[in-house]
Design a protein around this motif. Structure first.
Motif, PDB file in Angstrom:
ATOM      1  N   SER A   1      35.360  -4.193  13.598  1.00  0.00           N
ATOM      2  CA  SER A   1      34.219  -4.695  12.672  1.00  0.00           C
ATOM      3  C   SER A   1      34.716  -4.918  11.342  1.00  0.00           C
ATOM      4  O   SER A   1      34.697  -6.159  10.910  1.00  0.00           O
ATOM      5  CB  SER A   1      33.312  -3.673  12.537  1.00  0.00           C
ATOM      6  OG  SER A   1      32.397  -3.662  13.704  1.00  0.00           O
TER       7      SER A   1
ATOM      8  N   HIS B   1      38.306 -12.485  14.079  1.00  0.00           N
ATOM      9  CA  HIS B   1      37.306 -12.694  14.641  1.00  0.00           C
ATOM     10  C   HIS B   1      37.035 -14.107  14.993  1.00  0.00           C
ATOM     11  O   HIS B   1      37.058 -14.796  16.320  1.00  0.00           O
ATOM     12  CB  HIS B   1      35.855 -12.293  14.126  1.00  0.00           C
ATOM     13  CG  HIS B   1      35.830 -10.835  14.019  1.00  0.00           C
ATOM     14  ND1 HIS B   1      35.128 -10.225  12.725  1.00  0.00           N
ATOM     15  CD2 HIS B   1      36.495  -9.686  14.587  1.00  0.00           C
ATOM     16  CE1 HIS B   1      35.250  -9.050  12.719  1.00  0.00           C
ATOM     17  NE2 HIS B   1      36.139  -8.493  13.697  1.00  0.00           N
TER      18      HIS B   1
ATOM     19  N   TYR C   1      29.734  -9.363  15.292  1.00  0.00           N
ATOM     20  CA  TYR C   1      30.643  -9.708  13.931  1.00  0.00           C
ATOM     21  C   TYR C   1      29.964 -10.737  13.225  1.00  0.00           C
ATOM     22  O   TYR C   1      30.738 -11.472  12.169  1.00  0.00           O
ATOM     23  CB  TYR C   1      32.056 -10.007  14.075  1.00  0.00           C
ATOM     24  CG  TYR C   1      32.574  -8.945  15.107  1.00  0.00           C
ATOM     25  CD1 TYR C   1      32.836  -7.611  15.016  1.00  0.00           C
ATOM     26  CD2 TYR C   1      33.268  -9.394  16.307  1.00  0.00           C
ATOM     27  CE1 TYR C   1      33.337  -6.633  15.643  1.00  0.00           C
ATOM     28  CE2 TYR C   1      33.923  -8.530  17.252  1.00  0.00           C
ATOM     29  CZ  TYR C   1      33.945  -7.051  16.896  1.00  0.00           C
ATOM     30  OH  TYR C   1      34.442  -6.137  17.910  1.00  0.00           O
TER      31      TYR C   1
END
Length: 422
Positions: free
Chosen positions: A189, A236, A228
């Protein structure tokens, strides 16, 4: 979309023609049953400046518009003897003797298929008199889905959408890749630098999510990247572009609805235990096939933490059994022949033993509710459980990132699947 795929798969197997209609100005047909006022439109001259307009009909932009249009359409169809499905309110049908007509509605787009072409033409005339429709002929393009008819079935893809997506994000010149995600990269994350424009990432992932309607090979990657959205980081975004480069390899890939008269329902379910490095939750995945036609699939992170791999597998099993319970009722409405219990294939011996064991022990108390649900459906005869080797588990593609070789091997098995595994 599961209902749309099930309807197309059924029509392909029964050799029914599928037609598409478009309703002109659909939301303007709705009647308002409550007081709604609007400012005087620009250019309209009124004797007083402090007046407002009260609406008798719905307009585009009203919160009530979609609901009122659905009520108007439902009332009109009911006068012709059509009823809406109790399991998906976007599906309508009328069964009279040997004649059956099915109507799938998505806002103002309508799918129409039947055993009797005369009944289809009759319904077209009725809808045109009521709402003014545009007859688009045989189904070819619906909600971004491209329909290609072949001698042995129907191919559903999103080729144009993929090519436009690659062009929009300037990936049409990049080298293609053989898998949606890099299996050696574990996304977290708060790892990496935050990107300057989160909207850019959200837009990209949202469009990738739309592709999962025909690309089950993207389902795992999209559910992972969707976690995300609130605080996207550079790793990401790199993973999302990795997926775009994978799409470049074969933009025409989709799902094939076979015309073979195989109506046997089979399902594959799998899980990846404690897959999330942030929450340690597991990932469930399942795929349901009607004959050799994929009609339903899902990849999703589990709601709670599983204390063992057996528990994670069992939660995945419960998900697919819940989907099969709904699909059984939908297939009954679609007149799909019931060919005995649905076969469910799982690569966990422990999960299968728990489902068949009528005695609960300390190790199974925490999953007792799931056990009761799956076991009840097993005893009712809805499903039969079968163990399958991990290398033959088709749902593996929905639970983890695979290497290019293994990913391609699983896709080939899905494409060439014509009979249940031994």
């Amino acid at each position: 979309m599961t209902t749309v795929r099930a309807l197309i798969a059924t029509a392909a197997k029964k050799q029914w023609d599928i037609y598409q209609l478009d309703v002109n100005n659909a939301f303007l047909h709705g009647d308002l049953h409550e007081e709604v006022y609007m400012d005087v439109p620009p250019g309209l001259v009124t004797p007083h400046t402090d007046v407002v307009c009260r609406l008798n009909k719905s307009l585009y932009g009203l919160k009530q518009a979609s609901r009122q249009w659905y009520e108007k359409l439902t009332a009109a169809l009911h006068t012709r003897g059509y009823v809406h499905s109790l399991h998906d309110y976007s599906l309508f049908y009328r069964k009279r003797g040997t004649s059956t007509v099915f109507l799938g509605v998505y806002v103002d787009d309508i799918l129409l298929t039947s055993t009797d072409i005369a009944k289809i033409n009759e319904l077209k005339r009725f809808l045109d008199n009521q709402f003014k429709i545009k007859d688009l002929g045989r189904l070819h393009y619906f909600l971004g889905l491209e329909i290609l008819y072949k001698d042995d079935g129907i191919l559903i893809s999103q080729r144009k959408f993929v090519l436009d997506l690659l062009k929009e994000f300037k990936c049409d010149h990049m080298t293609p890749l053989s898998s949606p995600l890099d299996p050696n990269v574990k996304l977290k994350s708060h790892e990496g630098k935050a990107i300057t424009d989160p909207t850019y990432y959200r837009k990209l992932v949202g469009k990738l999510n739309f592709l999962t309607n025909t690309r089950l090979d993207l389902a795992y990657g999209v559910q992972l990247l969707s976690q995300y959205m609130q605080d996207p980081r550079e790793p990401h975004l790199h993973a999302a572009f990795h997926m775009l480069r994978y799409l470049k390899k074969d933009p025409t890939l989709g799902v094939f609805m076979s015309s073979s008269a195989n109506f046997r329902v089979q399902a594959y379910c799998d899980s990846d235990w404690a897959a999330c490095p942030d929450s340690r939750r597991s990932v469930s995945g399942y795929i349901v096939l009607l004959g050799d036609s994929p009609v339903s699939w899902k990849s999703k992170k589990q709601e709670t933490i599983s204390l063992s791999s057996a528990e994670a597998e069992y939660r995945s099993l419960r998900k697919v059994v819940g989907e099969l319970t709904w699909l059984q009722r939908l297939f009954e409405e679609l007149n799909v022949p019931q060919t005995g219990p649905f076969s469910v294939y799982c690569d966990s011996q422990a999960a299968i033993h728990i489902a068949r064991n009528p005695v609960f022990h300390e190790r199974t108390k925490h999953i007792e509710v799931d056990c009761h649900f799956v076991r009840t459906k097993l005893q009712e005869g809805l499903i039969t459980l079968h163990h399958i080797d991990t290398h033959a588990q088709l749902a593996d593609i929905l639970t983890k990132a695979l290497t290019g070789i293994k990913h391609s091997a699983l896709l080939d098995k899905l494409v060439s699947l014509t009979s249940p595994p031994t």
